[in-house]
Design an enzyme around this catalytic site. Structure first.
Site, PDB file in Angstrom:
ATOM      1  N   HIS A   1      -3.784  -5.138   0.667  1.00 48.41           N
ATOM      2  CA  HIS A   1      -3.304  -5.538   1.988  1.00 48.41           C
ATOM      3  C   HIS A   1      -3.344  -7.056   2.174  1.00 48.41           C
ATOM      4  CE1 HIS A   1      -2.894  -1.559   3.945  1.00 48.41           C
ATOM      5  NE2 HIS A   1      -3.766  -1.216   3.019  1.00 48.41           N
TER       6      HIS A   1
ATOM      7  N   GLU B   1      -1.490  -8.771   4.081  1.00 50.16           N
ATOM      8  CA  GLU B   1      -1.177  -9.141   5.465  1.00 50.16           C
ATOM      9  C   GLU B   1      -2.427  -9.492   6.268  1.00 50.16           C
ATOM     10  OE1 GLU B   1      -2.418  -4.930   5.924  1.00 50.16           O
ATOM     11  OE2 GLU B   1      -1.221  -5.990   4.421  1.00 50.16           O
TER      12      GLU B   1
ATOM     13  N   CYS C   1       0.824  -1.214   0.000  1.00 46.63           N
ATOM     14  CA  CYS C   1       0.000   0.000   0.000  1.00 46.63           C
ATOM     15  C   CYS C   1       0.861   1.269   0.000  1.00 46.63           C
ATOM     16  CB  CYS C   1      -0.994  -0.036   1.154  1.00 46.63           C
ATOM     17  SG  CYS C   1      -2.360   1.143   0.949  1.00 46.63           S
TER      18      CYS C   1
END
Length: 255
Positions: free
Chosen positions: A224, A226, A112
């Protein structure tokens, strides 16, 4: 062999009467679970950090997302209250960090804001408030207090055949598509010289990139991964590829 060490960028934030250098737990936990690596947060102290001394001791670098945006002065733009907040101490740390990590060939995963930092560090520009631009979809997070809803998979991207992302995902010769989340107000505008687009959204937003001829494993993504590393196959594969790249680097570093 011990677990590889991943250097993690830090936001600078005031809280409780102090200034904190911090990274969100989701990134740190994803490195442990998805890359089998030990996260190490790098404070955003700019020129006070001896990058060579730090990079000589780690096996990879991860640039996190953030609520803050890269300061427009760094790519010829104009700062505004609407485009903020900014974190100039982070900028002063991460942009040189990107350039030095790439020079050395250390594995690098940029997420990001991290992708935007990589683009600016290498001479590219950013488009701000892209939801206001003609023909662009709204890439901002869903309005919700529920984090699973905010980070929910939102749209498809088309993966470029033969790209670093295609490699990480084990994509076939056609590249294919995958579904990602979306929580950003700005994105890559002019891609930096030497950067190649790895994936596009339907509205043309560059969703992933890597440097052409990079010395080491390098991937930047606008979404994202993660957040869903425990359950989403695309997210798992990205962190697994980063982990393997770090272990390969560690083997060479320890010689």
């Amino acid at each position: 062999m011990t677990r590889p060490i991943a250097l993690v960028s830090a936001d600078v934030r005031p809280a409780d009467g102090h200034v904190w250098h911090a990274a969100a737990a989701t990134y740190l936990e994803a490195l442990i679970a998805g890359s089998d690596a030990v996260p190490l947060i790098l404070p955003s102290l700019g020129p006070a950090i001896d990058l060579d001394a730090v990079l000589a001791r780690v096996d990879g670098v991860m640039l996190t997302g953030s609520r803050s945006n890269v300061h427009p002065a760094l790519y010829g733009g104009v700062a505004s209250e609407a485009n903020g907040p900014y974190d100039t101490q982070r900028d002063a740390t991460t942009l040189p960090l990107v350039r030095r990590a790439l020079e050395l060939g250390i594995p690098l995963l940029a997420i990001c804001r991290g992708m935007q930092e990589m683009n600016v560090a290498l001479g590219g520009t950013l488009a701000t408030e892209i939801q206001t631009l003609p023909g662009r979809q709204d890439h901002r997070a869903a309005q919700s207090d529920n984090q699973d809803e905010r980070y929910g998979l939102a749209h498809e991207i088309t993966v470029e055949p033969g790209s670093c992302l295609a490699d990480a995902l084990g994509a076939g010769p056609d590249g294919g598509t995958t579904r990602v989340n979306s929580l950003h107000r700005q994105a890559v505008d002019a891609l930096a010289p030497g950067l190649l687009a790895d994936a596009l959204a339907a509205d043309g937003t560059i969703e992933a990139a890597h440097p052409d001829g990079a010395k080491g494993w390098t991937l930047a993504v606008q979404w994202h991964p993660e957040y869903w590393v425990a359950s989403d196959e695309t997210s798992k594969r990205i962190f697994a590829a980063f982990g393997q790249a770090m272990r390969d680097w560690q083997s060479r570093r320890e010689g």
